[in-house]
Scaffold this active site. Structure first.
Site, PDB file in Angstrom:
ATOM      1  N   HIS A 175       0.796  -1.227   0.000  1.00  0.00           N
ATOM      2  CA  HIS A 175       0.000   0.000   0.000  1.00  0.00           C
ATOM      3  C   HIS A 175       0.825   1.272   0.000  1.00  0.00           C
ATOM      4  O   HIS A 175       0.269   2.358   0.152  1.00  0.00           O
ATOM      5  CB  HIS A 175      -0.920   0.052   1.221  1.00  0.00           C
ATOM      6  CG  HIS A 175      -2.006  -0.965   1.204  1.00  0.00           C
ATOM      7  ND1 HIS A 175      -3.235  -0.734   0.636  1.00  0.00           N
ATOM      8  CD2 HIS A 175      -2.046  -2.228   1.684  1.00  0.00           C
ATOM      9  CE1 HIS A 175      -4.001  -1.803   0.772  1.00  0.00           C
ATOM     10  NE2 HIS A 175      -3.297  -2.730   1.404  1.00  0.00           N
ATOM     11  N   LYS A 202      -8.199  13.964   4.572  1.00  0.00           N
ATOM     12  CA  LYS A 202      -7.320  12.785   4.554  1.00  0.00           C
ATOM     13  C   LYS A 202      -6.328  12.947   5.685  1.00  0.00           C
ATOM     14  O   LYS A 202      -6.298  14.001   6.334  1.00  0.00           O
ATOM     15  CB  LYS A 202      -6.585  12.664   3.220  1.00  0.00           C
ATOM     16  CG  LYS A 202      -5.937  13.976   2.754  1.00  0.00           C
ATOM     17  CD  LYS A 202      -5.310  13.869   1.386  1.00  0.00           C
ATOM     18  CE  LYS A 202      -6.299  13.921   0.255  1.00  0.00           C
ATOM     19  NZ  LYS A 202      -6.371  12.755  -0.569  1.00  0.00           N
ATOM     20  N   ARG A 203      -5.510  11.930   5.934  1.00  0.00           N
ATOM     21  CA  ARG A 203      -4.497  12.099   6.961  1.00  0.00           C
ATOM     22  C   ARG A 203      -3.550  13.243   6.582  1.00  0.00           C
ATOM     23  O   ARG A 203      -3.368  13.547   5.407  1.00  0.00           O
ATOM     24  CB  ARG A 203      -3.696  10.803   7.146  1.00  0.00           C
ATOM     25  CG  ARG A 203      -4.437   9.756   7.941  1.00  0.00           C
ATOM     26  CD  ARG A 203      -4.751  10.218   9.352  1.00  0.00           C
ATOM     27  NE  ARG A 203      -3.571  10.274  10.180  1.00  0.00           N
ATOM     28  CZ  ARG A 203      -3.179   9.312  11.000  1.00  0.00           C
ATOM     29  NH1 ARG A 203      -3.891   8.203  11.128  1.00  0.00           N
ATOM     30  NH2 ARG A 203      -2.084   9.438  11.727  1.00  0.00           N
ATOM     31  N   LYS A 243       1.023  14.475   0.984  1.00  0.00           N
ATOM     32  CA  LYS A 243      -0.347  14.758   0.532  1.00  0.00           C
ATOM     33  C   LYS A 243      -0.530  16.254   0.253  1.00  0.00           C
ATOM     34  O   LYS A 243      -1.502  16.683  -0.334  1.00  0.00           O
ATOM     35  CB  LYS A 243      -1.355  14.273   1.568  1.00  0.00           C
ATOM     36  CG  LYS A 243      -1.360  12.752   1.731  1.00  0.00           C
ATOM     37  CD  LYS A 243      -2.358  12.316   2.779  1.00  0.00           C
ATOM     38  CE  LYS A 243      -2.250  10.852   3.154  1.00  0.00           C
ATOM     39  NZ  LYS A 243      -2.877   9.933   2.192  1.00  0.00           N
ATOM     40  N   THR A 282      -8.398   6.855  -1.825  1.00  0.00           N
ATOM     41  CA  THR A 282      -9.763   6.332  -1.970  1.00  0.00           C
ATOM     42  C   THR A 282     -10.779   7.448  -1.737  1.00  0.00           C
ATOM     43  O   THR A 282     -11.911   7.367  -2.220  1.00  0.00           O
ATOM     44  CB  THR A 282     -10.024   5.166  -0.980  1.00  0.00           C
ATOM     45  OG1 THR A 282      -9.460   5.523   0.281  1.00  0.00           O
ATOM     46  CG2 THR A 282      -9.410   3.878  -1.477  1.00  0.00           C
ATOM     47  N   LYS A 310     -14.472   8.433  -3.477  1.00  0.00           N
ATOM     48  CA  LYS A 310     -15.710   8.764  -2.738  1.00  0.00           C
ATOM     49  C   LYS A 310     -16.283  10.080  -3.229  1.00  0.00           C
ATOM     50  O   LYS A 310     -17.492  10.228  -3.433  1.00  0.00           O
ATOM     51  CB  LYS A 310     -15.421   8.837  -1.231  1.00  0.00           C
ATOM     52  CG  LYS A 310     -15.144   7.486  -0.612  1.00  0.00           C
ATOM     53  CD  LYS A 310     -14.518   7.568   0.775  1.00  0.00           C
ATOM     54  CE  LYS A 310     -13.826   6.242   1.073  1.00  0.00           C
ATOM     55  NZ  LYS A 310     -12.815   6.334   2.125  1.00  0.00           N
TER      56      LYS A 310
HETATM   57  C1  GLS Z   1      -2.375   3.698   2.002  1.00  0.00           C
HETATM   58  C2  GLS Z   1      -2.042   4.671   0.857  1.00  0.00           C
HETATM   59  O1  GLS Z   1      -1.306   5.737   1.366  1.00  0.00           O
HETATM   60  C3  GLS Z   1      -3.267   5.146   0.079  1.00  0.00           C
HETATM   61  O2  GLS Z   1      -2.862   5.841  -1.066  1.00  0.00           O
HETATM   62  C4  GLS Z   1      -4.131   3.967  -0.344  1.00  0.00           C
HETATM   63  O3  GLS Z   1      -5.315   4.413  -0.967  1.00  0.00           O
HETATM   64  C5  GLS Z   1      -4.474   3.123   0.873  1.00  0.00           C
HETATM   65  C6  GLS Z   1      -5.281   1.895   0.518  1.00  0.00           C
HETATM   66  O4  GLS Z   1      -4.625   1.147  -0.450  1.00  0.00           O
HETATM   67  O5  GLS Z   1      -3.272   2.675   1.525  1.00  0.00           O
HETATM   68  N1  GLS Z   1      -1.171   3.126   2.509  1.00  0.00           N
HETATM   69  C7  GLS Z   1      -1.040   3.318   3.834  1.00  0.00           C
HETATM   70  O6  GLS Z   1      -0.123   2.895   4.533  1.00  0.00           O
HETATM   71  N2  GLS Z   1      -2.049   4.043   4.281  1.00  0.00           N
HETATM   72  C8  GLS Z   1      -2.895   4.322   3.249  1.00  0.00           C
HETATM   73  O7  GLS Z   1      -3.946   4.904   3.348  1.00  0.00           O
END
Ligand code: GLS
Length: 801
Positions: free
Chosen positions: A353, A541-542, A547, A649, A653
């Site tokens: 991820h 988002k975080r 980001k 994601t 949404k």
């Molecule tokens: C993450 C990625 O940073 C995101 O881009 C991704 O959408 C998500 C789900 O695959 O996984 N990896 C991570 O460690 N946290 C995330 O949200």
């Protein structure tokens, strides 16, 4: 599941209120109503769950087991009602009783057992697995405290414990009879038995009781109920602490700490021993259970385990599952190495991820040994055998063995272990999967190319459209019927309305109504009054540097300075909405949150601005809040440095709810752009190749841009001067960017970001065109339903039938 008429549902509610809550419809509270509804649902869920288990055993289907340290499930009441076919009737009965359904549902605490995208993805996947009728269960940890609750005090983030289990959690069932022992630490000794085989015995281990709590996962309109099994750590009752009560209490607390809290870290390495124990706790309890159930359910040799079970590991956190299954197969089931390895490598599949180096897990050998020495021995042997194999079978890669090794410099590389022990390695968006092959894991790709594949993420349209946005759902149902509920790709039928002005106006009305709802939420939470006719520009988002929330703020500063320079300037009124939690120890991220608040304070109260720009930070961004935000968004800010966001994601949404993406060619934005076409998205900034090229070959000089570009300098200097805070409040941010040569390319992308905003706002002036863009995003979003993703996992990786 049973369908209820309104009268039947009401009667059932009355019965539950009397029997379970000792109250009546006449003098009941929202809490009573909430628990009574849950109880009705739980009866249905339990019944369907028994049936599901029975059919599965009869059919002997292959089962997918989704192992994840995070399941960000949020509230379940609405989604369970929807999937069970009871949402409409429940809403109607509550409304007739003069109650507000939303208020009743808000009695449920968010189950925040995840940090962000990775955890929410796991939750969406479970919904889709059940809704598509697959046999598949999730396994995670029942953290006593989930992701921290964020409070903002004077612009500063404060973290409070998330006490989500304070009230009874209505969806779980404790299954003490299915508890298992997990052993930590101790020593291992070996002897050779009469057949010349090694026998390993463990001594002085610490034994922890893993107690499962099962949460039913309800499929949509198909009577399927799978399980999410969450493990809780307890002290086994047979442990004797020599009658010393204090010792026992301390011992108990130490043990319970294993499932005590979720590590609040997203995408950064967490080097804490407890975290490692949590990982082993999850995989050992789960795999022991799978083996036990397999032997009980099917009268088959354990060598056929992989024919009935597949284990998908959600990032590397559950990677110890690989040596754990080896341990069980060899030490407990008596198989030899080769036989065990052949089963393991047909069972595990790994999803990566992130490619952020700091997030690729690495654990010191000494800590892994301490968690479980036998597990370390097995990892060591996996490594030796793998290195030998590379040496023999891939002479061209001999000089790469040190890079490929699972253990090097006294460190265990979890992603390498995951690749070596799995039959499938997938990325989460097309671009990300290519980067993995070409860069991150290129050496592995060269020797095992067949393992690598892509599965672009998805989101469940049931939660993110059908329950979060009833207005839009209703409009779509009226237009094209409801086939899209089960086949979200059918949303493309909406193309018929592309030139239908009356439909487009209705679409705009739905958006306006959703903006009004969010406006009220904003007012309740912050006291800030925003204009529902302004553009709602959203970045939720975080908080992470890659980001680039800071880029967003620098642009707002730029706009503000433009207004100050020329107060009569014509600009499209806008509301910039942020929501973001920062990891508690991530200083720069917290500084950015502070900056957003300071900028908001100045901009929102400046008479020159005259309400044309508003800046809002919504504290404690979580799943429930997201359900109010997504339907109201018009611009979806997806502005990560290209190559760094694996997928995203939130982008999906917002798209599904009709927002237009303004973003870089990163993660799944690339696929969104392909689907909707360049004319229905606002793309800016460096490409991923350009970023990677700068990273590998240098050539980027942030300072030079800063010195020569007036717009960039103006925005950056606002951090250094006292415009948004006295005492040089944002010096840290200013110097952080410039002295590190701007690793996230904020300055490089700044101008194209400013320009794309101008383009977007010019486009917004043409209402019809904007509504068409919005429609195009909605109608193409079926591709990003997690049903599509799960279908692909099921067919290509899990081979479920
Ligand atoms: C993450 C990625 O940073 C995101 O881009 C991704 O959408 C998500 C789900 O695959 O996984 N990896 C991570 O460690 N946290 C995330 O949200």
């Amino acid at each position: 599941m049973k369908t209820y008429s309104k009268t039947e549902f009401r009667e059932r509610l009355e019965m539950k209120l009397t029997n379970k809550r000792n109250t009546t419809l006449e003098d009941t509270t929202d809490t009573d109503l909430f628990y009574a509804i849950c109880s009705i649902l739980k009866d249905e869920i339990n019944q369907a769950s028994v049936e599901t288990k029975k059919t599965n055993i009869e059919r002997k289907k292959r089962q997918i087991n989704y192992l994840s340290m995070e399941f960000l499930i949020g509230r379940l009441i609405e989604s369970n009602l929807l999937n069970a076919g009871l949402l409409d009737v429940c809403n109607e009965v509550l409304t007739e009783l003069g109650r507000d359904p939303k208020k009743v549902y808000s009695e449920e605490n968010d189950a925040g057992l995840g940090n962000g995208g990775l955890g929410r993805l796991a939750a969406c996947f479970l919904d889709s697995i059940a809704s598509l009728g697959y046999l598949g269960n999730g396994f995670g940890i029942r953290y006593r405290y989930g992701l921290f609750e964020q409070r903002i005090v004077n612009g500063t983030q404060i973290e409070l414990p998330d006490n989500w289990l304070q009230e009874v959690y209505p969806w779980e069932t404790r299954k003490i009879d299915e508890a298992v022992h997990v052993n930590f630490g101790g020593e291992v000794s070996s002897e050779v038995d009469e057949h010349g085989n090694f026998k390993f015995t463990y001594h002085n281990q610490e034994t922890v009781l893993a107690v499962p709590y099962d949460v039913g996962v309800v499929g949509y309109d198909n009577d399927v109920v799978n399980q999410l099994r969450l493990w809780s750590a307890e002290l086994p009752s047979n442990i004797i602490d020599h009658g010393n009560y204090k010792n026992r209490l301390e011992h108990m607390q130490n043990v319970e700490r294993i499932s005590g809290f979720l590590y609040p870290d997203d995408s950064t390495e967490e080097g804490r021993f407890l975290r490692l124990k949590q990982q082993y706790f999850l995989v050992s309890s789960t795999i022991q259970t799978l083996i036990k159930q397999f032997k009980e359910k099917y009268d088959l040799p354990v060598t056929q385990f992989h024919e009935y079970h597949c284990i998908q590991i959600n990032d590397t956190h559950p990677t110890f599952g690989i040596p754990e299954l080896m341990r069980i197969l060899m030490d407990e089931e008596g198989l030899g190495w080769d036989e065990a390895w052949s089963i393991v490598t047909k069972t595990f599949a790994y999803t990566n991820h992130t490619i952020m180096q700091e997030a690729l897990e690495k654990w010191p050998v000494s800590q892994v040994q301490k968690v479980n020495p036998r597990i370390f021995m097995i990892i060591n042997e996996i490594n030796e055998r793998f290195c030998r194999e590379v040496y023999e079978k891939h002479p061209e890669m001999r000089d790469k063995i040190a890079d490929l090794a699972v253990i090097s410099n006294d460190v265990v590389h979890m992603s390498k272990l995951a690749i070596v022990g799995s039959f499938s390695v997938n990325g989460v968006a097309a671009l990300h999967s290519e980067i993995i092959k070409d860069h991150t894991f290129n050496d592995f790709y060269k020797i095992q190319p067949e393992k690598f594949n892509n599965k672009t993420n998805g989101i469940t349209h049931r939660r993110w459209l059908m329950t979060a946005n009833p207005g839009l759902t209703h409009l779509i149902n009226e237009a094209i019927g409801d086939a899209w509920h089960k086949s979200p790709q059918e949303l493309t039928q909406l193309m018929r309305y592309y030139n239908d002005e009356s439909f487009l106006n209705k679409l705009a009305d739905v958006k306006l109504e959703n903006k009004r709802v969010l406006k009220e939420v904003i007012y309740q939470k912050t006291g800030i009054e925003v204009d529902e006719n302004s553009v709602f520009d959203v970045q939720v988002k975080r908080l992470h540097e890659y980001k680039r929330q800071l880029l967003n703020v620098l642009h707002i500063i730029y706009l503000y300075n433009e207004i100050k320079r020329k107060p009569s300037i014509k600009i499209q009124p806008r509301t910039f909405i942020f929501g973001a939690k920062a990891a508690p120890s991530y200083h720069i991220a917290k500084e950015i949150i502070k900056l957003i608040h300071s900028v908001a304070q100045v901009v929102n109260n400046d008479a020159d601005v005259d309400n044309r720009i508003k800046v809002v930070f919504l504290e404690n961004y979580n799943v429930t809040l997201a359900e109010d935000i997504m339907p109201a968004a018009e611009i979806s800010e997806q502005i990560s440095t290209a190559s760094m966001e694996a997928s995203g994601t939130g982008n999906m949404k917002m798209m599904m709810n009709g927002a237009v993406t303004l973003g870089t060619m990163d993660g799944a934005n690339v696929e969104i752009a392909e689907l909707v076409g360049k004319e229905n998205i606002f793309i800016f900034g460096l490409s991923s190749e350009e970023v990677i090229n700068y990273q590998n070959n240098g050539g980027y000089q942030a300072e030079a841009i800063y010195q020569t570009d007036g717009r960039v300098k103006g925005a950056m200097d606002a951090l250094k001067n006292e415009q948004f805070g006295r005492d040089f409040a944002f010096n840290d941010l200013y110097y952080h960017v410039l002295t590190n040569n701007d690793p996230y390319f904020l300055l490089k992308d700044f101008n194209s970001y400013v320009d794309i905003h101008l383009t977007a706002m010019a486009t917004y002036q043409d209402k019809k065109k904007w509504n068409q863009m919005s429609l195009m995003n909605i109608l193409k979003s079926g591709q990003f339903s997690s049903d599509r993703t799960i279908q692909q996992y099921a067919t290509d990786i899990w081979k479920l039938v």
